[in-house]
Design a protein around this motif. Structure first.
Motif, short mmCIF file in Angstrom:
data_model
loop_
_atom_site.label_atom_id
_atom_site.label_comp_id
_atom_site.label_asym_id
_atom_site.label_seq_id
_atom_site.Cartn_x
_atom_site.Cartn_y
_atom_site.Cartn_z
N LYS A 193 15.37 25.15 -31.46
CA LYS A 193 15.06 26.60 -30.54
C LYS A 193 16.27 27.09 -30.19
CE LYS A 193 10.73 24.94 -28.16
NZ LYS A 193 10.64 23.62 -28.78
N ALA A 194 17.49 26.67 -30.39
CA ALA A 194 18.76 27.25 -30.01
C ALA A 194 19.35 27.70 -31.23
CB ALA A 194 19.70 26.30 -29.34
N ARG A 195 18.81 27.53 -32.42
CA ARG A 195 19.20 28.09 -33.83
C ARG A 195 19.49 29.64 -33.71
NH1 ARG A 195 16.84 28.97 -38.71
NH2 ARG A 195 18.24 28.58 -40.64
N GLY A 196 20.65 30.18 -33.96
CA GLY A 196 20.77 31.58 -33.95
C GLY A 196 21.05 32.25 -32.81
N VAL A 197 21.02 31.50 -31.41
CA VAL A 197 21.15 32.25 -30.36
C VAL A 197 22.68 31.83 -29.88
CG1 VAL A 197 20.40 32.32 -27.99
CG2 VAL A 197 18.81 31.81 -29.84
N PHE A 198 23.43 32.71 -29.49
CA PHE A 198 24.80 32.46 -29.06
C PHE A 198 25.05 32.95 -27.75
CE2 PHE A 198 24.44 33.04 -33.43
CZ PHE A 198 25.42 32.12 -34.16
N LEU A 199 25.97 32.12 -27.03
CA LEU A 199 26.28 32.46 -25.68
C LEU A 199 27.64 33.32 -25.51
CD1 LEU A 199 25.79 32.16 -22.55
CD2 LEU A 199 27.17 29.82 -22.92
N ARG A 200 27.40 34.75 -25.04
CA ARG A 200 28.71 35.48 -25.12
C ARG A 200 29.51 35.33 -23.90
NH1 ARG A 200 27.80 41.88 -25.55
NH2 ARG A 200 27.98 41.63 -27.81
N GLN A 201 28.72 35.15 -22.68
CA GLN A 201 29.32 35.02 -21.31
C GLN A 201 28.42 34.36 -20.57
OE1 GLN A 201 30.41 39.04 -19.71
NE2 GLN A 201 31.33 38.01 -17.72
N LEU A 202 29.22 33.49 -19.32
CA LEU A 202 28.45 32.81 -18.13
C LEU A 202 29.26 33.24 -17.17
CD1 LEU A 202 26.45 30.70 -17.73
CD2 LEU A 202 28.40 28.84 -17.84
N ALA A 203 28.31 33.71 -16.34
CA ALA A 203 28.81 34.18 -14.67
C ALA A 203 28.07 33.28 -14.03
CB ALA A 203 28.43 35.58 -14.73
N ARG A 204 28.96 33.02 -12.52
CA ARG A 204 28.39 32.20 -11.40
C ARG A 204 28.77 33.20 -10.45
NH1 ARG A 204 29.61 26.44 -12.52
NH2 ARG A 204 27.96 26.75 -14.11
N HIS A 205 27.93 33.52 -9.23
CA HIS A 205 28.32 34.25 -8.25
C HIS A 205 29.14 35.26 -8.52
CE1 HIS A 205 26.04 31.57 -5.63
NE2 HIS A 205 26.59 30.63 -6.05
N GLY A 206 29.04 35.98 -9.63
CA GLY A 206 29.80 37.23 -10.16
C GLY A 206 31.16 36.90 -10.63
N GLN A 207 31.48 35.53 -10.88
CA GLN A 207 32.80 35.08 -11.55
C GLN A 207 32.45 34.71 -12.75
OE1 GLN A 207 35.75 35.40 -10.03
NE2 GLN A 207 34.71 36.68 -8.41
N GLU A 208 33.37 34.89 -13.78
CA GLU A 208 33.12 34.39 -15.24
C GLU A 208 33.57 32.89 -15.17
OE1 GLU A 208 34.41 35.34 -19.77
OE2 GLU A 208 35.08 36.97 -18.24
N VAL A 209 32.73 32.03 -15.80
CA VAL A 209 32.97 30.60 -15.97
C VAL A 209 33.21 30.26 -17.50
CG1 VAL A 209 31.62 28.33 -15.91
CG2 VAL A 209 31.01 30.36 -14.32
N PRO A 210 34.41 29.58 -17.51
CA PRO A 210 34.77 29.08 -18.66
C PRO A 210 33.75 28.49 -19.59
CG PRO A 210 35.77 27.75 -17.21
CD PRO A 210 35.25 28.99 -16.35
N ILE A 211 33.58 28.70 -20.94
CA ILE A 211 32.70 28.37 -21.75
C ILE A 211 33.49 27.28 -22.79
CG2 ILE A 211 30.99 28.75 -23.55
CD1 ILE A 211 30.83 31.68 -22.51
N ALA A 212 32.82 26.02 -22.64
CA ALA A 212 33.26 24.76 -23.54
C ALA A 212 32.16 23.86 -23.46
CB ALA A 212 34.44 24.23 -22.77
N PRO A 213 31.97 23.06 -24.55
CA PRO A 213 30.97 22.04 -24.61
C PRO A 213 30.78 21.34 -23.19
CG PRO A 213 32.23 21.89 -26.44
CD PRO A 213 33.07 22.81 -25.58
N GLY A 214 31.66 20.91 -22.51
CA GLY A 214 31.46 20.13 -21.17
C GLY A 214 31.06 20.98 -20.19
N THR A 215 31.02 22.46 -20.12
CA THR A 215 30.64 23.24 -19.11
C THR A 215 29.17 22.80 -18.49
OG1 THR A 215 32.27 24.98 -19.70
CG2 THR A 215 30.61 25.60 -18.20
N ARG A 216 29.18 22.82 -17.27
CA ARG A 216 27.77 22.68 -16.96
C ARG A 216 27.07 23.63 -16.23
NH1 ARG A 216 26.69 17.26 -16.24
NH2 ARG A 216 28.38 15.64 -16.52
N ILE A 217 25.83 23.96 -16.62
CA ILE A 217 24.87 24.94 -16.36
C ILE A 217 24.15 24.65 -15.05
CG2 ILE A 217 23.16 26.52 -17.16
CD1 ILE A 217 25.60 26.78 -18.60
#
Length: 562
Positions: free
Chosen positions: A327-351
């Motif tokens: 289901k995740a095939r072909g879907v890419f994460l450009r940015q992750l935000a939390r309370h208006g602040q950008e969150v660093p994206i890495a394999p270990g980042t929790r959502i």
């Protein structure tokens, strides 16, 4: 002066909106990056304007404004709040609860020792713990205690005085404590700890772009030559970085692009993924072609998605990708935000529920994944007024209920009831996305207007009495406020680091979240030279918004007998 007094008596709403306007403008003024914020400035302006005459704001109007504000807080925090009640986030929940309990304990100690009234105690709590909504729930609770009109007016003035004196100091103390004092108490260098955390999130090695990090997305068409005889999965694995064969045309006919589909010479394929990767893929696939006919009817989209799926809460990005699989095939994460602040994206980042993901993919791939993640933000969404008004009505009705514990009367009041209704309404909306729409822009507008008008109402009505209370007890209130602010911060830091064993960088973010001061998160990020402190904000922020708001009626109930 006589003209102003006449205006104040005949059209008090003019002063109300003037206080909101001027206070909001003053709240935007920054001196060396610091600003007081709109709530404190609106109250100060309202207290000053209140000196020009007797201004009476109907209590029903104050209830409406505050109800709108606190319902919006609950609606926005509902999905995140209920999702946070799990074992995965237990440590952060415990931290937020402990800090709220410490704040309450210190307030009650001072209230009983110095014989502070419920209004003063609640105002100190709202300002020192930087939770403006506590003013409203406390004021609502006092209105149901059957106090004489003059006593009630004085207690509400004491709320305004306590808040006005302690909020600014409390806000500054949190800004200083979180990025500078907390690391000293933990005995760590925040910058070095952030580098270690970034390395851990990226898999233990040096920080580098992972297959989940993506900045520029493209689709390109190729005619197969070198890849003939190989399967789609083999080609995608060799290219890497989650590049995807989105479409295959064979003799002008569509062939389903499955992992086991074997390519043939002359096939025309559409390859999607990060730009640098798919451009470099040409030698292993074949010649790049213009491909307009291949790309037709395969539109790409960029969508912001509010995460509501509880089964994703607290899981790492790597775990989520593996969980979704195809289901995740072909879907890419450009940015992750939390309370208006950008969150660093890495394999270990929790959502966490409440995060905002910016996803990019072809339309059919997004449609496959979006229902599993959350609710997309759409510009044509309109507020479901029936849902909003119905929730408010039920919440205000619940707020009328009261009960007694020994000699102490306890009630949520209209504000507490609206908060509970907002929490449930927001959670229910996350479970049934087809109903109860309340777009983020509308939420922000109602929240800002509701809070600003409510604070202005208190300041205008209590102006002279509040100013007199500040002049008489200002230094004492300030000293108490400093103790109320610092005690939860110190105990919370030591408890989180030494007892709960939380990462020091996460602790700093969690402290800022538990005090609901977004600027302290930004300060921690600047000191750490990293966005990693944002990772600790979400859960404590959601819990604190609820717990600190509910403390208003509790403080009133427990100090009313003093």
């Amino acid at each position: 002066m006589a003209g102003l007094q006449q205006v104040a008596a005949s059209a008090p709403e003019i002063f109300l909106f003037l206080a909101v306007a001027l206070g909001t403008l003053l709240g935007r003024v920054r001196i060396r990056g610091f600003s007081l914020g709109a709530p404190a400035c609106i109250l100060i302006v309202a207290v000053v304007l209140g000196q020009f005459g007797t201004i009476v704001i109907p209590s029903v109007l104050k209830s409406i404004f505050f109800g709108l504000f606190v319902f919006t807080i609950g609606y926005r925090s509902g999905p995140e709040f209920f999702a946070s009640l799990s074992l995965q986030t237990l440590a952060q929940v415990m931290l937020a609860l402990l800090m709220g309990a410490c704040g309450l304990a210190v307030i009650l100690i001072f209230a009983y020792t110095l014989q502070l009234g419920p209004g003063t105690a609640a105002g100190i709590g709202a300002g020192s713990l930087t939770q403006t909504s506590m003013m409203g729930t406390a004021a609502g609770a006092m209105e149901q205690l059957g106090l004489a009109a003059d006593v009630l007016k004085q207690e509400q003035a004491n709320i305004a005085a306590g808040y006005a004196v302690t909020y600014i100091c409390g806000y500054i103390l949190v800004l200083i404590f979180v990025p500078f004092v907390a690391p000293l108490l933990m005995g760590v260098n925040l910058k070095e700890e952030a580098k270690k955390l970034e390395a851990a999130l990226s898999g233990g090695g040096p920080t580098k772009p992972s297959n989940l990090l993506y900045r520029k997305f493209q689709v390109r068409a190729y005619q197969v030559t070198g890849a003939a005889g190989r399967t789609v999965s083999e080609i995608e694995a060799q290219i890497g970085r989650r590049a995807v064969v989105e479409r295959i045309l064979r003799q002008a006919q569509d062939v389903e692009s499955r992992p086991d589909t074997r390519l043939q010479a002359g096939d025309e394929i559409l390859l999607a993924g990060p730009s640098a990767v798919i451009v470099a893929a040409a030698p292993m696939i074949g010649t790049e072609i213009e491909g307009e006919h291949v790309m037709r009817s395969v539109p790409g989209e960029v969508v912001e998605v509010f995460v509501t799926a509880r089964d994703l809460h607290g899981r790492t990005l790597e775990d989520i990708v593996n969980h979704f699989g195809e289901k995740a095939r072909g879907v890419f994460l450009r940015q992750l935000a939390r309370h208006g602040q950008e969150v660093p994206i890495a394999p270990g980042t929790r959502i966490y529920v409440g995060d905002v993901m910016t996803l990019v993919a072809l339309k059919q791939d997004l449609n496959r994944l979006l229902p599993k993640v959350g609710q997309p933000f759409r510009s044509n969404d309109r507020t479901d007024i029936a849902y909003l008004a119905g929730g408010l009505a039920v919440g205000l009705l619940v707020g009328l209920l009261s009960f007694t514990v020994g000699p102490v009367p306890l009630t949520l009041g209209g504000g507490g009831g609206a908060l509970v209704a907002g929490l449930i309404s927001g959670w229910f909306r996350s479970r049934r996305p087809t109903m109860g729409a309340f777009p983020p822009a509308a939420q922000q507008s109602l929240s800002d207007l509701g809070l600003g008008a409510f604070i202005a109402s208190i300041g205008l009505a209590s102006g002279p009495a509040a100013l007199a209370a500040i002049q008489a007890h200002g230094l004492l209130l300030l000293a108490i406020g400093m103790a109320v602010t610092l005690t939860p911060l110190v105990i919370g830091t030591l408890f989180a680091h030494r007892v709960l064993g939380m990462n020091p960088v996460i602790v700093c973010g969690a402290l800022a979240g538990a005090m609901t001061v977004d600027a302290a998160v930004m300060g921690s990020c600047e000191v750490a030279e990293s966005q990693t402190p944002v990772l600790g904000v979400a859960v404590p922020y959601a819990i604190a918004n609820v717990v600190l708001t509910v403390l208003g009626p509790i403080i009133v109930g427990l100090t009313f007998v003093v």
